[in-house]
Write an enzyme that holds these catalytic residues in place. Sequence first.
Site, short mmCIF file in Angstrom:
data_model
loop_
_atom_site.label_atom_id
_atom_site.label_comp_id
_atom_site.label_asym_id
_atom_site.label_seq_id
_atom_site.Cartn_x
_atom_site.Cartn_y
_atom_site.Cartn_z
N LYS A 1 0.84 -1.20 0.00
CA LYS A 1 0.00 0.00 0.00
C LYS A 1 0.88 1.25 0.00
O LYS A 1 1.83 1.34 0.79
CB LYS A 1 -0.90 0.02 1.24
CG LYS A 1 -1.98 -1.04 1.20
CD LYS A 1 -3.14 -0.61 0.33
CE LYS A 1 -4.29 -1.59 0.43
NZ LYS A 1 -5.41 -1.19 -0.44
N LYS B 1 -13.94 -7.41 -7.13
CA LYS B 1 -14.45 -7.94 -5.86
C LYS B 1 -15.87 -8.42 -6.12
O LYS B 1 -16.66 -7.71 -6.75
CB LYS B 1 -14.47 -6.83 -4.81
CG LYS B 1 -13.11 -6.25 -4.45
CD LYS B 1 -13.29 -5.14 -3.42
CE LYS B 1 -11.99 -4.72 -2.76
NZ LYS B 1 -11.06 -3.99 -3.61
MG LIG Z 1 -6.98 -1.73 -4.32
#
Ligand SMILES: [Mg+2]
Length: 276
Positions: free
Chosen positions: A87, A190
Amino acid sequence: MRTKFRGLMHREALLFEGENGWAEWSPFLEYEDDEARIWLQAAIDQGFGPKREVGEVKLNATLPAVNGEQIAQVLAMFPGMDTIKIKVAEKGQTIEQDLDRITTVRILKPEAKLRLDANGGYSVEQALRVAEEVGELDYFEQPCATIGELAELRARLHGATRIAADESVRKVEDPMAVVYAGAADVLVLKAQPLGGVTRALEIARECGLPVTVSSALETPIGIHAGLTFASALGGTTAHGLGTLFFFERADIFNNEVLASEERREWWLERLKRCFI
Ligand SMILES: [Mg+2]
């Protein structure tokens, strides 16, 4: 949660038993009913839609925007994973901190494939700088916020780094918009936000791009739906479904993680509003 993830320290979900077994409905608490309703379609698809098997699925490790000693501690939670998603572009942090984090991971895991995920947090110029400085990546996920910026960045990189779209696929009405704009080489999908595995598989086939399946920070029940999605896709890419490692407790059938009566009422009210 063991560490703050997506600003959260705990996760709530409504679980129910359908014909196929357990199903999960877990739209984030701040979501409006319109959005939560799409996630409910996913839960109904899991509980009552086509029954799906799970085969072997490779997972990637995820490193939140931590620094220093914490990097090695987090990576140790993902033994044996050879693809690491790092991240970057966290609010309140600098590009130098991102570059330091990436360098540390390269030193600790020299064999690993690296992915960066900026969650749309960089400008085109910042993303270009990071892409140029970090060397070879598996891909750079959602470096910038808009589809226009992703398309510009991708054109300026001339194929040196693959761009993956995540939020740009989830937050637009038409998940194919990013494909038509030439804004991505890979899609991160997702199942829950797309209305379930059945719909997500249609989108994956329609887009013609490689797909990485990722979790919406679900409990083991929702993760199971993600695994059926990844299994149906086939292939050997690592998927972002290893998020149970972020839970302090993920043993959902233990009474200690049951919600309070008050939270249960809140969820049942939400369900009544969304189930139409
Ligand atoms: Mg992402």
